[in-house]
Structures are given as structure tokens and as C-alpha cells.
Design an enzyme around this catalytic site. Structure first.
Site, PDB file in Angstrom:
ATOM      1  N   GLY A  23      -4.855  -1.997   4.968  1.00  0.00           N
ATOM      2  CA  GLY A  23      -4.069  -3.142   4.478  1.00  0.00           C
ATOM      3  C   GLY A  23      -4.759  -4.466   4.729  1.00  0.00           C
ATOM      4  O   GLY A  23      -4.842  -5.331   3.850  1.00  0.00           O
ATOM      5  N   ARG A  24      -5.284  -4.661   5.931  1.00  0.00           N
ATOM      6  CA  ARG A  24      -5.893  -5.953   6.273  1.00  0.00           C
ATOM      7  C   ARG A  24      -7.304  -6.090   5.722  1.00  0.00           C
ATOM      8  O   ARG A  24      -7.969  -7.092   5.968  1.00  0.00           O
ATOM      9  CB  ARG A  24      -5.839  -6.173   7.785  1.00  0.00           C
ATOM     10  N   LYS A  30       9.342  -0.953  14.408  1.00  0.00           N
ATOM     11  CA  LYS A  30       9.947  -0.571  13.114  1.00  0.00           C
ATOM     12  C   LYS A  30      11.030   0.480  13.336  1.00  0.00           C
ATOM     13  O   LYS A  30      12.120   0.420  12.787  1.00  0.00           O
ATOM     14  CB  LYS A  30       8.883   0.041  12.191  1.00  0.00           C
ATOM     15  N   GLU A  50      -4.811  -6.944  14.646  1.00  0.00           N
ATOM     16  CA  GLU A  50      -4.295  -5.625  14.283  1.00  0.00           C
ATOM     17  C   GLU A  50      -5.441  -4.606  14.347  1.00  0.00           C
ATOM     18  O   GLU A  50      -5.220  -3.422  14.595  1.00  0.00           O
ATOM     19  CB  GLU A  50      -3.645  -5.648  12.887  1.00  0.00           C
ATOM     20  N   HIS A  57      -5.423 -33.584  17.235  1.00  0.00           N
ATOM     21  CA  HIS A  57      -4.326 -34.431  17.712  1.00  0.00           C
ATOM     22  C   HIS A  57      -3.168 -33.592  18.212  1.00  0.00           C
ATOM     23  O   HIS A  57      -2.026 -34.047  18.262  1.00  0.00           O
ATOM     24  CB  HIS A  57      -3.888 -35.367  16.586  1.00  0.00           C
ATOM     25  N   GLU A  85      10.441  -4.584   4.753  1.00  0.00           N
ATOM     26  CA  GLU A  85      10.563  -5.975   4.305  1.00  0.00           C
ATOM     27  C   GLU A  85      10.269  -6.092   2.808  1.00  0.00           C
ATOM     28  O   GLU A  85      11.008  -6.733   2.054  1.00  0.00           O
ATOM     29  CB  GLU A  85       9.575  -6.874   5.062  1.00  0.00           C
ATOM     30  N   LYS A 117       0.838  -1.201   0.000  1.00  0.00           N
ATOM     31  CA  LYS A 117       0.000   0.000   0.000  1.00  0.00           C
ATOM     32  C   LYS A 117       0.876   1.255   0.000  1.00  0.00           C
ATOM     33  O   LYS A 117       0.691   2.163  -0.788  1.00  0.00           O
ATOM     34  CB  LYS A 117      -0.935  -0.040   1.215  1.00  0.00           C
TER      35      LYS A 117
END
Ligand code: F6P
Length: 549
Positions: free
Chosen positions: A276-277, A513, A362, A393, A220, A214
């Protein structure tokens, strides 16, 4: 567990509707789901809801009709209706960033009107969708050629957070509908291993990178994008003209995209009113569209939209996301269940819990209200999970017999996309059995009646009384996925309205950050570490390990 006190959270005096629920929780607390069902045998049919192709059985929550009445009153008192109207109206509901949150416009049909600052954004949304569809058609049809004239076989999405989790989740979820001759990979982590492993067996001249960000500034993503650029240039003998054939961008930041070297023609935009999400149905979904094709992508958008319409118009007591949101508040704030296990009995949804972690945590991991005052109660629960039956399990032991209260969302589909022998019968039998076991358990008398020796009885008792929702859908189609995601989006929004928080900002990611940027030169050895003694010691230790004392 049954003598666990009602949380402070619930007893702290707040609004009238909150206080009424806190008092009601003290009445519910001693009741077992066995007793609740015995007193109300019809609840299994009554406390269920069917909308947008999703059947929700919420009867196995520790609630009565009175609980529901009080929860709806809480929603009304919190002004949820006005909040929904504000979001759909394009108001700047993301107050701390001064932005609208209009992801609902991303899946609106062409004739719809959603305005931001007095301008209908729907035509622009469809403009981008059409460009994406044309591009996807060229890539999928082989008309888009790489630098050496070969068609694209490999697509690598580079992004992180909302620019990764939605695309990965949707790709995995809709793999059944995807073109099997296209290889889709996703690179997110700044750990170089992610990039190296994703590209090691790919031919550069058949590979398309989608740089999805965005902001187009995320450390990263930009680090991985530059690595990809270098990787491609190395394969093409440093020929910069090759980049245009092998890189496209998805972003709101045209300038940064151009500065990176990607032409505007190869950029697919979106807008600051898409969080973003909340962006997997925007151009951020380009990899999804490339994998499943424009038709299936549009079907997914239609599924989102159907749920949006339901959320917008259904009365709260018959509104799927509102109910799920309110039940989440009830379990979190009044019954002391601080986590939600999301348990899809559908292998294709293996990344759905990870996707939901960003969407829910978030969004609602906040300690202050939208006006900056302390929120004064627990907010977002911890979301986690794995597909069933694998989880059974592994960690289900703790859910069944541990001392913590965990709310569960089971997700299942009536039909398998891969019918094979008895597999699907067994899968469905297991998901239904788990909800039953969690709710009703097994008493000491029942264990004894099986001839269990007395010393072993406590170990074999299942206390039960564990709340769960079961979401049942027909089959995992693109539309079903869209509806499912929209259900959780709006349930998160409902909860944020109750807590009075802004679910659309994420200031909590900033400090880390910032500090990481400070630490980078300190690791190199040129700059002395200037932190607390623990952080300094860790930096020195890393320097020693890397020989940069
Ligand atoms: O982690 C913070 C965050 O801003 C997320 O909200 C977002 O989805 C992610 O980083 C990626 O951001 P961008 O798409 O701008 O690279």
C-alpha cells in the site's frame, strides 16, 4: 547534549561490523562538528553525492571517512547486495506475507523484465497504465460524461493510508502541473466530517469518485464509499444506473469491487506484490494522473526509474539511498537520535512529511527480525516535519537548543515554480542557514563578544553539533518527485536490511482494527463492554454522552 551517553543500543554486542561502529561511535561522540570540519576542510565538497538529479550534502553528519567505511562494511555484512538482488529479482522478500515487493516494476519501461513466480509483470503494468491514460484522456477531454450528460469537474479519491497519502502528497506536490479547472478532493478519515466537508459544495452530476483500496475491505474506505454511493443516489433520485458514470475503483480485489456495484470496466487493477505505501505509482495514482495528465505521470515514473537504476547499480559508497539509509542507522543506533525531521523548503511538498511517515514508520516500525527473533536494537526512527520556513517559527527552537538529538533532512530546489520578487532567495538562504546553524552553533565566547550580559549568555548559546542532510534539486518536476520518493523508499529498504526486518508487512495495525470491531456494538448499548476497567469506563462514558446507556 554532547555528554549524552552512547546508547545501549549501540553498545549491545552484535556482529563484528556493528561492534566496530559502536567502538567508533565512542571516538566520535566527544568530537564537535566544528572540530570535524576544522580537521577536514574539504569535506563539504567531498561528502556530497549527485545522482538522478539529486545533490545530497551529507558532510554535516557527525561522521568521518572511517565512519563511512564502517557503515559500508555493515551493509556488506548484512547482505544488502543480496537483499537488493532479491527484491529486484521478484523474490518473496515480504516474508511474513509470502509476497514479492516489486514496486520497482511499476515504473519500469515497457521493454524491461521483472518476474514474479516466473512471469514478467511489466506488460500487465503497462496495460493498466494505458487504460488509465485512456480513461484520464476521456475525463480530462470531456468525453466522459456524467449521468446528466455533463463533463466531470470534480474528482474525489476515497482511500486511506497508502491509498490516500501518496495520492494527496503527489497532487499537492505537482499542483503546478495540474488542470486548474478540475477540483481534486481526498476523503480518508472515517470521521464523517471528512466526507461531508469534501462534498458539501460539489454537484453530484459533475463528480467522479475513485474508490481506492488495495483490499477493498478497509473499514474507513468502505464506509466512505457507501456514503458516497448514497450521496450520489440521493442526487440522482435513486437511479442505480448513474453509479457507473460516477464511480471507478482501484483495487486488487475484483470480486469485492463488483460486489460494491462497480463494473470491471471501471476498475483499474494492481497486484499483491505492490505494498500500500509503495503504490502511488500504480493505479492508486489515478487521481494524480487525472490531475496532471498521462505525460506528466509517465515523467514521474521515469524519475522513480532513474533512481531505481542508481540504487541497483551504484557502489554502496556512491549510492544515494544506501548512504542515506546508513546515515540514518548511524544517527539512530549509534548517536542516539531517535527522530528525523523532514523539512522541505518547498510549499508544494507540504504533505511530503506525512507521506514519509507511513512509508518509513509502517515499514520499519518492527520489533522482530524477519525470522521472528527479537531485533535487539532500535529500529525505525520517528519521522515528522513541516515545510520551511514555517517550522522555523514553531519547533526549530527544540531542534536548536533542546536536549534531544534530532537528525534533519532539508529538501530544497534551486528554482522556484513561482518566481516572485526575493522570495526564493530568502527561502534558499534560510534552508542553508539552518544547516549551518545546527552544525556549528554559536559559542559562549561568540555570544559574549556581541556584548551580551553574562546572565543571558547561556540562553543565547547554540551548542551546534546537530546532524543534517541537505537534498538539493533543480526544480520540483514530476520526475524530481519520483526520484525523491524512490530515494526514501530504497533508504527505508537499506535500513530494514541492516536491522534484518521485513519492511513490507504491517501487522501492527491489526489489533486496533480488531478491537474497534468489537467495540462498535458495545457503543450501541446492546452489548455489555467486556474489556479492562479503563476501556469499559470509556465505553460507558461514551454511551452516557450519547444517551445510549
Ligand atoms: O493501515 C494499514 C493499511 O493496510 C496500509 O498498509 C494500507 O496502505 C491501508 O491500510 C489501506 O489499505 P487498502 O488500500 O487495502 O484500503
Amino acid at each position: 547534549m554532547s555528554d549524552m551517553p552512547v546508547t545501549e543500543n549501540a553498545s549491545a554486542s552484535r556482529s563484528p561490523a556493528w561492534n566496530a561502529l559502536a567502538a567508533h561511535a565512542r571516538e566520535i561522540e566527544p568530537l564537535h562538528l566544528r572540530a570535524i570540519f576544522a580537521a577536514d576542510p574539504g569535506r563539504g565538497d567531498r561528502l556530497a553525492l549527485d545522482a538522478a538529479g539529486i545533490y545530497l550534502d551529507y558532510s554535516k553528519n557527525r561522521i568521518t571517512d572511517e565512519t563511512l567505511r564502517l557503515l559500508v562494511a555493515l551493509a556488506e555484512e548484512a547482505g544488502l547486495r543480496a537483499r537488493i538482488d532479491a527484491m529486484f529479482g521478484g523474490d518473496k522478500v515480504n516474508v511474513s506475507e509470502g509476497r514479492a515487493a516489486l514496486h520497482i516494476a511499476l515504473r519500469a519501461p515497457p521493454g524491461a523484465v521483472f518476474e514474479v513466480d516466473g512471469k514478467n509483470v511489466v506488460p500487465a503494468v503497462h496495460g493498466v497504465l494505458d487504460r488509465m491514460a485512456a480513461f484520464a484522456g476521456r475525463v480530462r477531454g470531456g468525453a466522459w460524461r456524467g449521468h446528466t450528460g455533463k463533463p466531470i469537474r470534480n474528482i474525489v479519491n476515497i482511500g486511506i493510508g497508502g491509498s490516500d497519502l501518496g495520492p494527496v502528497m503527489a497532487y499537492e506536490a505537482l499542483r503546478h502541473y495540474s488542470r486548474r479547472d478540475l477540483v481534486l478532493r481526498f476523503v480518508s478519515n472515517v470521521d464523517a466530517t471528512d466526507f461531508v466537508e469534501a462534498t458539501r459544495d460539489l454537484a453530484a452530476d459533475e463528480t467522479l469518485f475513485i474508490v481506492s483500496s488495495k483490499t477493498f475491505t478497509t473499514q474507513e474506505t468502505m464506509t466512505n464509499a457507501h456514503a458516497a454511493r448514497d450521496w450520489a443516489l440521493a442526487a440522482f433520485g435513486g437511479n442505480e444506473t448513474a453509479i457507473a458514470k460516477h464511480f471507478v475503483a482501484v483495487s486488487t480485489n475484483a470480486e469485492a469491487v463488483a460486489a460494491f456495484g462497480i463494473a470491471t470496466d471501471n476498475m483499474f487493477g494492481f497486484w499483491d506484490w505492490v505494498g500500500g505505501r509503495y503504490s502511488m505509482d500504480s493505479a492508486i495514482g489515478l487521481s494524480t494522473m487525472l490531475a496532471i495528465g498521462p505525460e506528466h505521470f509517465r515523467a514521474m515514473l521515469a524519475g522513480f526509474h532513474e533512481l531505481d537504476l542508481h540504487f541497483r547499480s551504484a557502489p554502496f559508497e556512491r549510492n544515494l539511498p544506501v548512504l542515506m539509509g546508513l546515515l540514518g542507522v548511524w544517527n539512530n543506533n549509534f548517536l542516539g537520535a531517535p527522530t528525523v525531521a523532514v523539512l522541505p523548503y518547498e510549499q508544494y511538498l507540504k504533505r511530503f512529511p506525512a507521506y514519509l511517515q507511513q512509508l518509513t514508520m509502517e515499514s520499519n516500525g518492527k520489533h522482530v527480525r524477519a525470522d521472528g527473533t527479537p531485533v535487539g536494537c532500535e529500529t525505525g526512527p520517528v519521522y515528522w516535519g513541516e515545510p520551511g520556513t514555517n517550522g522555523q517559527h514553531s519547533f526549530y527552537q527544540l531542534i536548536h537548543q533542546g536536549t534531544r538529538r534530532i537528525a534533519c533532512d532539508f529538501i530544497a530546489f534551486g528554482q522556484s515554480l513561482n518566481p516572485l520578487g526575493v522570495h526564493h532567495d530568502l527561502l534558499l538562504a534560510n534552508v542553508i542557514a539552518q544547516g549551518e546553524a545546527l552544525a556549528f552553533g554559536k559559542t559562549a565566547d561568540e555570544v559574549r563578544a556581541e556584548g551580551t550580559p553574562e546572565w543571558l549568555v547561556p540562553h543565547r548559546v547554540f551548542e551546534g553539533n546537530r546532524p543534517s542532510n541537505t537534498l538539493l534539486l533543480d526544480r520540483l518536476t514530476p520526475a524530481a518527485l519520483g526520484s525523491l520518493v524512490a530515494l526514501y523508499e530504497h533508504s527505508v529498504f537499506t535500513q530494514a536490511a541492516i536491522w534484518g526486518i521485513d519492511p513490507f508487512d504491517q501487522w501492527g495495525v491489526e489489533l486496533g482494527k480488531l478491537l474497534a470491531k468489537r467495540i462498535v456494538p458495545e457503543l450501541g448499548g446492546g452489548t455489555a463492554p467486556a474489556h479492562d476497567s479503563s476501556t469499559n469506563a470509556l465505553i460507558r462514558r461514551v454511551r452516557a454522552l450519547r444517551g445510549t446507556r
